[in-house]
Design a protein around this motif. Structure first.
Motif, short mmCIF file in Angstrom:
data_model
loop_
_atom_site.label_atom_id
_atom_site.label_comp_id
_atom_site.label_asym_id
_atom_site.label_seq_id
_atom_site.Cartn_x
_atom_site.Cartn_y
_atom_site.Cartn_z
N ARG A 18 -14.88 27.42 -15.35
CA ARG A 18 -14.53 26.34 -16.25
C ARG A 18 -15.78 25.83 -16.96
O ARG A 18 -16.87 25.78 -16.37
N ASN A 19 -15.62 25.42 -18.22
CA ASN A 19 -16.77 24.92 -18.96
C ASN A 19 -17.02 23.45 -18.62
O ASN A 19 -16.25 22.82 -17.89
N ALA A 20 -18.08 22.90 -19.19
CA ALA A 20 -18.49 21.54 -18.86
C ALA A 20 -17.43 20.51 -19.26
O ALA A 20 -17.19 19.54 -18.53
N GLU A 21 -16.78 20.70 -20.39
CA GLU A 21 -15.75 19.76 -20.83
C GLU A 21 -14.55 19.76 -19.88
O GLU A 21 -13.99 18.71 -19.56
N GLN A 22 -14.16 20.95 -19.44
CA GLN A 22 -13.04 21.03 -18.50
C GLN A 22 -13.38 20.36 -17.17
O GLN A 22 -12.55 19.66 -16.59
N LYS A 23 -14.60 20.56 -16.71
CA LYS A 23 -15.02 19.94 -15.45
C LYS A 23 -15.05 18.42 -15.58
O LYS A 23 -14.62 17.69 -14.68
N ALA A 24 -15.57 17.94 -16.72
CA ALA A 24 -15.64 16.49 -16.92
C ALA A 24 -14.25 15.87 -16.97
O ALA A 24 -13.99 14.81 -16.39
N ALA A 25 -13.32 16.54 -17.67
CA ALA A 25 -11.95 16.03 -17.75
C ALA A 25 -11.29 16.02 -16.37
O ALA A 25 -10.60 15.07 -16.00
N LEU A 26 -11.53 17.08 -15.60
CA LEU A 26 -11.00 17.14 -14.25
C LEU A 26 -11.57 16.01 -13.40
O LEU A 26 -10.83 15.32 -12.69
N GLY A 27 -12.89 15.82 -13.47
CA GLY A 27 -13.52 14.78 -12.66
C GLY A 27 -13.01 13.39 -12.98
O GLY A 27 -12.70 12.61 -12.08
N GLU A 28 -12.90 13.08 -14.27
CA GLU A 28 -12.41 11.76 -14.66
C GLU A 28 -10.97 11.55 -14.18
O GLU A 28 -10.62 10.48 -13.68
N ARG A 29 -10.16 12.57 -14.34
CA ARG A 29 -8.74 12.46 -13.96
C ARG A 29 -8.58 12.24 -12.45
O ARG A 29 -7.84 11.36 -12.01
N VAL A 30 -9.29 13.04 -11.67
CA VAL A 30 -9.15 12.93 -10.22
C VAL A 30 -9.75 11.63 -9.70
O VAL A 30 -9.17 10.97 -8.83
N PHE A 31 -10.91 11.24 -10.24
CA PHE A 31 -11.54 10.01 -9.74
C PHE A 31 -10.71 8.78 -10.09
O PHE A 31 -10.63 7.83 -9.31
N GLN A 32 -10.09 8.80 -11.26
CA GLN A 32 -9.18 7.70 -11.62
C GLN A 32 -8.03 7.61 -10.63
O GLN A 32 -7.68 6.51 -10.16
N ALA A 33 -7.43 8.73 -10.29
CA ALA A 33 -6.32 8.73 -9.34
C ALA A 33 -6.78 8.29 -7.96
O ALA A 33 -6.07 7.57 -7.25
N LEU A 34 -7.97 8.72 -7.56
CA LEU A 34 -8.52 8.37 -6.25
C LEU A 34 -8.77 6.87 -6.15
O LEU A 34 -8.38 6.22 -5.17
N THR A 35 -9.40 6.29 -7.16
CA THR A 35 -9.70 4.86 -7.12
C THR A 35 -8.42 4.02 -7.20
O THR A 35 -8.33 2.96 -6.57
N ALA A 36 -7.43 4.50 -7.92
CA ALA A 36 -6.15 3.78 -7.98
C ALA A 36 -5.48 3.79 -6.61
O ALA A 36 -4.91 2.78 -6.16
N ALA A 37 -5.53 4.93 -5.92
CA ALA A 37 -4.91 5.02 -4.60
C ALA A 37 -5.60 4.14 -3.57
O ALA A 37 -4.97 3.63 -2.65
N LEU A 38 -6.90 3.95 -3.74
CA LEU A 38 -7.68 3.15 -2.78
C LEU A 38 -7.86 1.71 -3.21
O LEU A 38 -8.56 0.94 -2.55
N ALA A 39 -7.25 1.31 -4.33
CA ALA A 39 -7.41 -0.05 -4.84
C ALA A 39 -7.00 -1.13 -3.83
O ALA A 39 -7.70 -2.14 -3.69
N PRO A 40 -5.89 -0.96 -3.08
CA PRO A 40 -5.55 -1.99 -2.09
C PRO A 40 -6.62 -2.15 -1.02
O PRO A 40 -6.91 -3.27 -0.58
N GLN A 41 -7.23 -1.04 -0.60
CA GLN A 41 -8.30 -1.11 0.39
C GLN A 41 -9.51 -1.83 -0.18
O GLN A 41 -10.14 -2.66 0.46
N MET A 42 -9.85 -1.51 -1.42
CA MET A 42 -11.03 -2.11 -2.04
C MET A 42 -10.82 -3.60 -2.31
O MET A 42 -11.77 -4.38 -2.28
N ALA A 43 -9.58 -4.00 -2.54
CA ALA A 43 -9.30 -5.42 -2.77
C ALA A 43 -9.44 -6.23 -1.49
O ALA A 43 -9.67 -7.43 -1.54
#
Length: 349
Positions: free
Chosen positions: A71-96
């Motif tokens: 995968r090229n750099a743009e694909q990796k960046a899009a993947l990273g942003e997408r997964v990290f957004q989902a991860l932080t949303a799932a852990l939002a109750p814990q972080m609160a």
């Protein structure tokens, strides 16, 4: 599927299957990430909890996502942003609810992208501000405000001098000499063998409240604290129990303020009391006769409550008892915790 590795601290309770599914679904969500041969998922709990800024309460979650080459750099960046957004949303109750660090690493053969987020400094600043906050001007409590407490009175509510169940809130005051902080040692006077641990939801006011309507009552709430209504066991509910409820240190107040916006339904919160680590009581604010908005409306019809004042919703019926040498801990879901050790004093106050 990609290889997914989740590592998290031992002081954090996680639904790892849910978290694995969240990361996996986000990773392959756009169809650009194909399954890998021998792909696996694994979660590892690290018993040595991460300590940041000297606070052992801090927790962490670290995710490694191994995606393979191609995968090229743009694909990796899009993947990273997408997964990290989902991860932080799932852990939002814990972080609160607590200090939490989240990090994510995307690997091919070597780490190529790293994502990190933590709220340690914000959490510590909030705790420091809460600890430095002035004591409330007034703490008002409500007795007999649960269905179980009123039912336990039985025929006594129809006996003289009142001859009927209360038609208005039965209130009492916890004066300034009773205030104590989380963790402080509470000294029991020599004439007190044990105390009842009344686990109360404390409603903290944001501004002056006078003759507030029930419909507008929650607009006056800044947030909620865990408060312990300590009391010498007694049978007097209709008369002021000053000697039983107003001893020095008999109103410990939790240091953490849960903002009103984070507690969407204060009338459906789970309450738990532990004595020396053992569960002694479980209850819920769903049992209140007068829920939060109604009690605020009733009380402010005849007395003004100022910003910072606290209204106690009432202790659940059957409050557990504790003696000198023991420790109690109270937790209220979405609000916080409060705990104090009890010690014997040299003489009555």
């Amino acid at each position: 599927m990609p290889h997914i590795w989740i590592e998290y601290s031992g002081n954090l309770a996680l639904d790892t299957q849910m978290l694995m599914r969240t990361v996996q679904d986000a990773a392959v969500g756009d169809g650009s990430l194909f399954p890998l041969a021998g792909a696996r998922t694994r979660a590892l709990r690290v018993d040595d909890c991460l300590i940041v800024d000297g606070h052992p309460d801090n927790a962490f979650v670290h995710v490694v996502l191994r995606i393979g080459h191609g995968r090229n750099a743009e694909q990796k960046a899009a993947l990273g942003e997408r997964v990290f957004q989902a991860l932080t949303a799932a852990l939002a109750p814990q972080m609160a609810a607590r200090p939490l660090g989240i990090s994510m690493q995307i690997e091919e053969a070597d780490p190529v992208l790293n994502y990190k987020l933590n709220n340690y400094r914000e959490h510590l600043a909030a705790r420091a501000a809460a600890a430095a906050a002035p004591w409330p001007r007034t703490v008002v409590g409500a007795a007999l405000n649960t269905r179980q407490a009123l039912a336990a009175m039985g025929d006594a509510v129809d006996a003289p001098p009142y001859k009927a169940a209360p038609k208005a809130p039965v209130l009492y005051i916890k004066p300034a000499n009773t205030y104590a902080r989380h963790g402080a040692v509470i000294s029991l006077p020599a004439d007190v063998d044990e105390v009842e641990i009344g686990a109360c939801l404390g409603v903290v006011f944001a501004r002056r409240a006078t003759r507030v309507s029930e419909a507008e009552a929650l607009d006056y709430v800044a947030g909620y604290r865990v408060v312990a209504d300590l009391s010498v066991p007694h049978a007097s509910y209709f008369r002021p129990a000053l000697k039983q409820k107003c001893r020095d240190g008999f109103c410990p107040i939790g240091q953490d303020l849960a903002p009103a916006a984070d507690v969407t339904d204060p009338d459906a919160l789970d309450i738990e009391v532990r004595i020396d680590g053992q569960v002694a009581q479980r209850a819920s604010t769903a049992d209140l006769i007068r829920p939060v908005a109604r009690l605020i409306a009733d009380v402010t019809q005849f007395m003004t409550l100022e910003a910072g004042d606290i209204l106690l919703m009432g202790a659940p019926h059957g409050a557990p008892r504790a003696r000198a040498g023991q420790r109690y801990d109270i937790s209220i879901s979405r609000v916080g915790t409060l705990g104090n050790p009890l010690a014997a004093a040299g003489s009555a106050r």
